[in-house]
Design a protein around this motif. Structure first.
Motif, PDB file in Angstrom:
ATOM      1  N   CYS A  18       0.808  -1.225   0.000  1.00 22.23           N
ATOM      2  CA  CYS A  18       0.000   0.000   0.000  1.00 22.23           C
ATOM      3  C   CYS A  18       0.838   1.271   0.000  1.00 22.23           C
ATOM      4  CB  CYS A  18      -0.946   0.014   1.203  1.00 22.23           C
ATOM      5  SG  CYS A  18      -0.120   0.137   2.813  1.00 22.23           S
ATOM      6  N   GLY A  19       2.133   1.160   0.325  1.00 19.49           N
ATOM      7  CA  GLY A  19       3.013   2.318   0.299  1.00 19.49           C
ATOM      8  C   GLY A  19       2.953   3.192   1.529  1.00 19.49           C
ATOM      9  N   PHE A  20       2.143   2.832   2.544  1.00 18.36           N
ATOM     10  CA  PHE A  20       2.048   3.630   3.757  1.00 18.36           C
ATOM     11  C   PHE A  20       3.189   3.304   4.721  1.00 18.36           C
ATOM     12  CE2 PHE A  20      -2.536   3.960   2.596  1.00 18.36           C
ATOM     13  CZ  PHE A  20      -2.628   5.345   2.626  1.00 18.36           C
ATOM     14  N   LEU A  21       3.605   4.345   5.465  1.00 16.98           N
ATOM     15  CA  LEU A  21       4.529   4.129   6.571  1.00 16.98           C
ATOM     16  C   LEU A  21       3.733   3.529   7.720  1.00 16.98           C
ATOM     17  CD1 LEU A  21       7.523   4.676   7.362  1.00 16.98           C
ATOM     18  CD2 LEU A  21       6.735   6.813   8.395  1.00 16.98           C
ATOM     19  N   SER A  22       4.243   2.467   8.327  1.00 15.96           N
ATOM     20  CA  SER A  22       3.430   1.726   9.284  1.00 15.96           C
ATOM     21  C   SER A  22       4.293   1.098  10.358  1.00 15.96           C
ATOM     22  CB  SER A  22       2.648   0.622   8.548  1.00 15.96           C
ATOM     23  OG  SER A  22       1.972  -0.214   9.451  1.00 15.96           O
ATOM     24  N   ASN A  23       3.686   0.872  11.524  1.00 21.41           N
ATOM     25  CA  ASN A  23       4.280  -0.034  12.509  1.00 21.41           C
ATOM     26  C   ASN A  23       3.215  -0.981  13.048  1.00 21.41           C
ATOM     27  OD1 ASN A  23       2.924   1.838  14.042  1.00 21.41           O
ATOM     28  ND2 ASN A  23       4.513   2.049  15.593  1.00 21.41           N
ATOM     29  N   ALA A  24       2.251  -1.307  12.177  1.00 15.08           N
ATOM     30  CA  ALA A  24       1.326  -2.386  12.462  1.00 15.08           C
ATOM     31  C   ALA A  24       2.077  -3.706  12.383  1.00 15.08           C
ATOM     32  CB  ALA A  24       0.179  -2.371  11.444  1.00 15.08           C
ATOM     33  N   PHE A  25       1.427  -4.794  12.744  1.00 12.08           N
ATOM     34  CA  PHE A  25       2.017  -6.103  12.499  1.00 12.08           C
ATOM     35  C   PHE A  25       2.309  -6.210  11.001  1.00 12.08           C
ATOM     36  CE2 PHE A  25       0.011  -8.728  16.215  1.00 12.08           C
ATOM     37  CZ  PHE A  25       0.653  -7.901  17.122  1.00 12.08           C
ATOM     38  N   SER A  26       3.345  -6.919  10.668  1.00 11.59           N
ATOM     39  CA  SER A  26       3.694  -7.078   9.259  1.00 11.59           C
ATOM     40  C   SER A  26       4.218  -8.482   9.021  1.00 11.59           C
ATOM     41  CB  SER A  26       4.752  -6.054   8.843  1.00 11.59           C
ATOM     42  OG  SER A  26       5.995  -6.333   9.481  1.00 11.59           O
ATOM     43  N   TYR A  27       4.253  -8.847   7.753  1.00 11.12           N
ATOM     44  CA  TYR A  27       4.923 -10.075   7.330  1.00 11.12           C
ATOM     45  C   TYR A  27       6.172  -9.673   6.558  1.00 11.12           C
ATOM     46  CZ  TYR A  27       1.255 -13.257   8.832  1.00 11.12           C
ATOM     47  OH  TYR A  27       0.385 -13.995   9.598  1.00 11.12           O
ATOM     48  N   LYS A  28       7.296 -10.220   6.980  1.00  8.82           N
ATOM     49  CA  LYS A  28       8.601  -9.827   6.439  1.00  8.82           C
ATOM     50  C   LYS A  28       9.226 -10.995   5.691  1.00  8.82           C
ATOM     51  CE  LYS A  28      13.132  -8.073   7.961  1.00  8.82           C
ATOM     52  NZ  LYS A  28      13.932  -7.688   9.162  1.00  8.82           N
ATOM     53  N   CYS A  29       9.706 -10.723   4.471  1.00 10.68           N
ATOM     54  CA  CYS A  29      10.377 -11.749   3.674  1.00 10.68           C
ATOM     55  C   CYS A  29      11.781 -11.967   4.206  1.00 10.68           C
ATOM     56  CB  CYS A  29      10.423 -11.331   2.206  1.00 10.68           C
ATOM     57  SG  CYS A  29      11.313 -12.503   1.158  1.00 10.68           S
ATOM     58  N   GLU A  30      12.142 -13.207   4.431  1.00  7.65           N
ATOM     59  CA  GLU A  30      13.457 -13.512   4.979  1.00  7.65           C
ATOM     60  C   GLU A  30      14.571 -13.290   3.972  1.00  7.65           C
ATOM     61  OE1 GLU A  30      12.767 -17.546   6.254  1.00  7.65           O
ATOM     62  OE2 GLU A  30      12.410 -16.900   8.316  1.00  7.65           O
ATOM     63  N   ASP A  31      14.235 -13.297   2.680  1.00  9.03           N
ATOM     64  CA  ASP A  31      15.261 -13.120   1.647  1.00  9.03           C
ATOM     65  C   ASP A  31      15.441 -11.654   1.265  1.00  9.03           C
ATOM     66  OD1 ASP A  31      15.875 -15.767   1.551  1.00  9.03           O
ATOM     67  OD2 ASP A  31      14.657 -16.214  -0.215  1.00  9.03           O
ATOM     68  N   CYS A  32      14.371 -11.017   0.757  1.00  8.27           N
ATOM     69  CA  CYS A  32      14.505  -9.659   0.230  1.00  8.27           C
ATOM     70  C   CYS A  32      14.168  -8.585   1.259  1.00  8.27           C
ATOM     71  CB  CYS A  32      13.625  -9.483  -1.007  1.00  8.27           C
ATOM     72  SG  CYS A  32      11.856  -9.591  -0.666  1.00  8.27           S
ATOM     73  N   LYS A  33      13.743  -8.988   2.459  1.00  7.16           N
ATOM     74  CA  LYS A  33      13.451  -8.066   3.583  1.00  7.16           C
ATOM     75  C   LYS A  33      12.257  -7.158   3.322  1.00  7.16           C
ATOM     76  CE  LYS A  33      17.089  -9.910   5.330  1.00  7.16           C
ATOM     77  NZ  LYS A  33      16.913 -11.074   6.236  1.00  7.16           N
ATOM     78  N   VAL A  34      11.494  -7.421   2.272  1.00 10.70           N
ATOM     79  CA  VAL A  34      10.273  -6.656   2.006  1.00 10.70           C
ATOM     80  C   VAL A  34       9.257  -6.921   3.107  1.00 10.70           C
ATOM     81  CG1 VAL A  34       8.225  -6.719   0.511  1.00 10.70           C
ATOM     82  CG2 VAL A  34      10.453  -6.317  -0.478  1.00 10.70           C
TER      83      VAL A  34
END
Length: 643
Positions: A467-483
């Protein structure tokens, strides 16, 4: 050395018959002026030593070639392909070039000189002419990262891996299985009884008569019938001659049933028109390719394993729409389903993208426990967990539906206002929606193309990839690309059939649909749509909170889908005082009769918790920033005294 004609060169040419003469004559590595490859003996060189070289086979190539694999038109030797940039892709080896080319203007067939002459010898069964080409046994490997081997890993005839069969050495550039060099030029086959099938070059897209799979390569060999305008993969011709098939995914033996009539495959539900394979024990009829359909897969489109089954009871499913395409799935034929959820897939959808799923080989092995709930301490009569432990909080969480008592609270997972059932902490100010509690701690999602799984994280400020928003909600993080992808987007981009607030029909997520969102009017790829009416909603607007606070009004503002306000014909936003389009969604206070843009109410940083510290606010300020409620006059920075 012998003097010869000059083959279009301005100087006389000399014939070099062996490699020692060539090495003695060369001052540097040189390329053939016709094919562009490194020159080797026998070849012609310029008597004036101007650097002009020609392979003997390239020099003596006929100006017009009647090729058996392209019988209806001659191939003309041209210095450049008749395209604006002069670049072409060879219809045999698929490599691009801008040198001499054999070209058919009627069919737009293009062949390198060597590819044309090599395949001509194959077609004419002149295998003695190929004795200089060494055969290799299937020991080729691309696992060592050798780029040359990667390029040579496929046969130019059938595009199967070279490692499967003995093949001509890739060192000579003729990457062809020995079996493909010995294919019969013509054959009579049960899939087409009217005329013989003729081996020829593939020059256009077609659907194979046997497997019905589209072919988009425009390269290699096919068996075709020109009068009937049909084609067949050469591997399908061989495979359809197998009278029986055994596969570990099915407990019984499949037998070929070579009838030309159409049928519906019991494994995938798609139509077949020629060769079917039958299991007399199960009374099933399937495509050749469906004799090996995977029994269990793990898909990026769903959190649980999916099982293939030939027939399902329709009463086992509340909704029979495929998660991916949203069309109805027939339980009369094979499909993929989740044994834990009310979820079903077409076989063709589940297996369409090879990167979106992996095959589960050991079906007895239990899938890993990926629940973010670590322990359940209490249950109610409806089977819901009333008290539990969660990986994202140190205290016990208790189930509640008393939304009215916490109207000013937000879920710490998605940062949207508390609604419906939720869990709360009795020891601190921590809330989670029930749906946020039940999300897994690891996920694969269809819109993220890394093979690595995404891991549930919290308490970190990030830019959401979706969505492009700055956030500190819970997130899912990719272990490879860190997205990172925020929890609202994870929920809003999870496909299925859903009831949406204020809309009377079920809505479905179409990941390829492009259209206008009814909430904001912008065009998006990927929308929640209604099959019954003109309703489409982007995933960002899908996550909009029903109610929200704003300092401009002492009451809760409600998300509104239509404008019944008659106090102003101009429709202004009462926050920014700019014009507002009444056709799009907005927030409204019925008590004060005020209305405002969605973005004006929610703000630019809607997914940041108050009190959050942004350590590196790139493009915003040079020092760490703390998120606070917006005040009228901006205070000065404690570090630099700037606003």
């Amino acid at each position: 050395m012998e003097e010869s004609n000059n083959y279009g060169h301005q100087h006389p040419l000399l014939l070099i018959v062996n490699q020692d003469q060539l090495i003695h004559n060369q001052s540097d590595v040189t390329d053939c002026s016709r094919c562009g490859e490194k020159v080797s003996a026998p070849c012609f060189c310029c008597a004036e030593n101007c650097g002009f070289y020609l392979h003997k086979v390239c020099a003596e190539a006929p100006l017009e070639l009647n090729h058996p694999f392209h019988p209806h038109h001659p191939l003309l030797l041209m210095q450049n392909a008749p395209y604006s940039d002069g670049v072409y892709a060879c219809n045999f080896c698929d490599k691009k070039d801008d040198k001499f080319v054999y070209h058919c203007s009627c069919c737009e067939l293009d062949l390198h000189i060597k590819c044309a002459l090599f395949t001509f010898n194959v077609a004419e069964n002149n295998l003695k002419e190929l004795e200089h080409v060494a055969l290799q046994h299937p020991l080729i490997s691309t696992e060592n990262g050798d780029e040359k081997l990667k390029d040579a890993a496929k046969c130019f005839g059938c595009w199967e891996p070279l490692a499967k069969y003995t093949h001509f050495s890739p060192d000579c550039g003729s990457n062809l299985h020995e079996k493909c060099a010995k294919l019969p030029f013509k054959l009579n086959h049960g899939c087409h009884r009217n005329h013989p099938l003729v081996l020829q070059f593939s020059i256009q897209q077609f659907s194979c008569k046997i497997c019905e799979e589209p072919d988009e390569n425009f390269t290699g060999f096919v068996y075709g019938c020109s009068p009937c305008k049909l084609a067949v993969h050469i591997e399908c011709v061989s495979a359809s001659l197998d009278l029986g098939v055994e596969d570990k995914n099915h407990e019984h033996h499949f037998t070929l049933f070579p009838r030309g009539s159409s049928f519906i495959c019991d494994a995938c539900g798609e139509e077949g028109s020629y060769a079917s394979y039958i299991c007399c024990t199960c009374n099933t009829m399937v495509h050749k390719k469906c004799t090996s359909v995977p029994r269990i897969i793990k898909s990026k489109w769903h959190d649980h394993r999916l099982f293939h089954k030939y027939f399902l009871r329709i009463e086992d499913f509340r909704v029979l729409n495929c998660i991916m395409c949203n069309d109805e799935v027939s339980t009369d034929h094979g499909n993929y389903y989740c044994s834990k959820c009310d979820v079903i897939f077409h076989v063709k959808c589940a297996l369409k993208d090879k990167d979106s799923y992996e095959i589960v080989e050991n079906e007895d092995e239990e899938s890993a426990d990926v629940s973010s709930i670590t322990k359940v301490l209490g249950w109610n009569d409806a089977g819901e967990a009333t008290v539990l432990e969660h990986i994202m909080h140190i205290h016990h969480l208790t189930l509640s539906d008393r939304v009215s008592e916490y109207v000013n609270k937000c879920c710490d997972g998605c940062l949207l206002p508390i609604s419906n059932s939720f869990y709360y902490c009795t020891q601190c100010d921590f809330f989670l929606h029930k749906v946020c509690v039940e999300l897994p701690k690891v996920k694969h999602v269809w819109y993220h193309h890394c093979q690595s799984q995404l891991v549930l994280t919290s308490n970190e400020v990030f830019w959401c990839e979706a969505c492009g928003f700055l956030s500190n909600a819970f997130s899912y993080k990719c272990e490879d690309c860190k997205v990172r992808i925020c929890l609202p987007c994870i929920i809003a981009l999870t496909p299925g059939s859903r009831k949406y607030r204020g809309h009377k029909h079920s809505i479905f997520f179409y990941h390829k649909n492009k259209g206008g969102c009814v909430a904001c009017g912008r065009d998006f790829n990927g929308l929640w749509c209604c099959k019954e009416c003109n309703f489409s909603l982007d995933h960002k607007c899908y996550s909009l909170p029903i109610t929200s606070h704003h300092k401009s009004d002492e009451h809760l503002l409600s998300l509104t889908y239509h404008d019944d306000n008659s106090y102003s014909e101009s429709h202004f936003c009462d926050i920014c005082e700019e014009r507002r389009d009444p056709n799009f969604w907005f927030y409204h206070c019925a008590i004060c009769d005020t209305s405002a843009h969605v973005n004006c109410v929610l703000g630019k940083y809607r997914y940041l918790k108050l009190g959050s510290i942004i350590e590196e606010p790139k493009g915003m300020h040079e020092h760490p920033l703390t998120v606070v409620k917006k005040i009228y006059y901006y205070p000065n920075c404690n570090f630099c005294s700037e606003p």
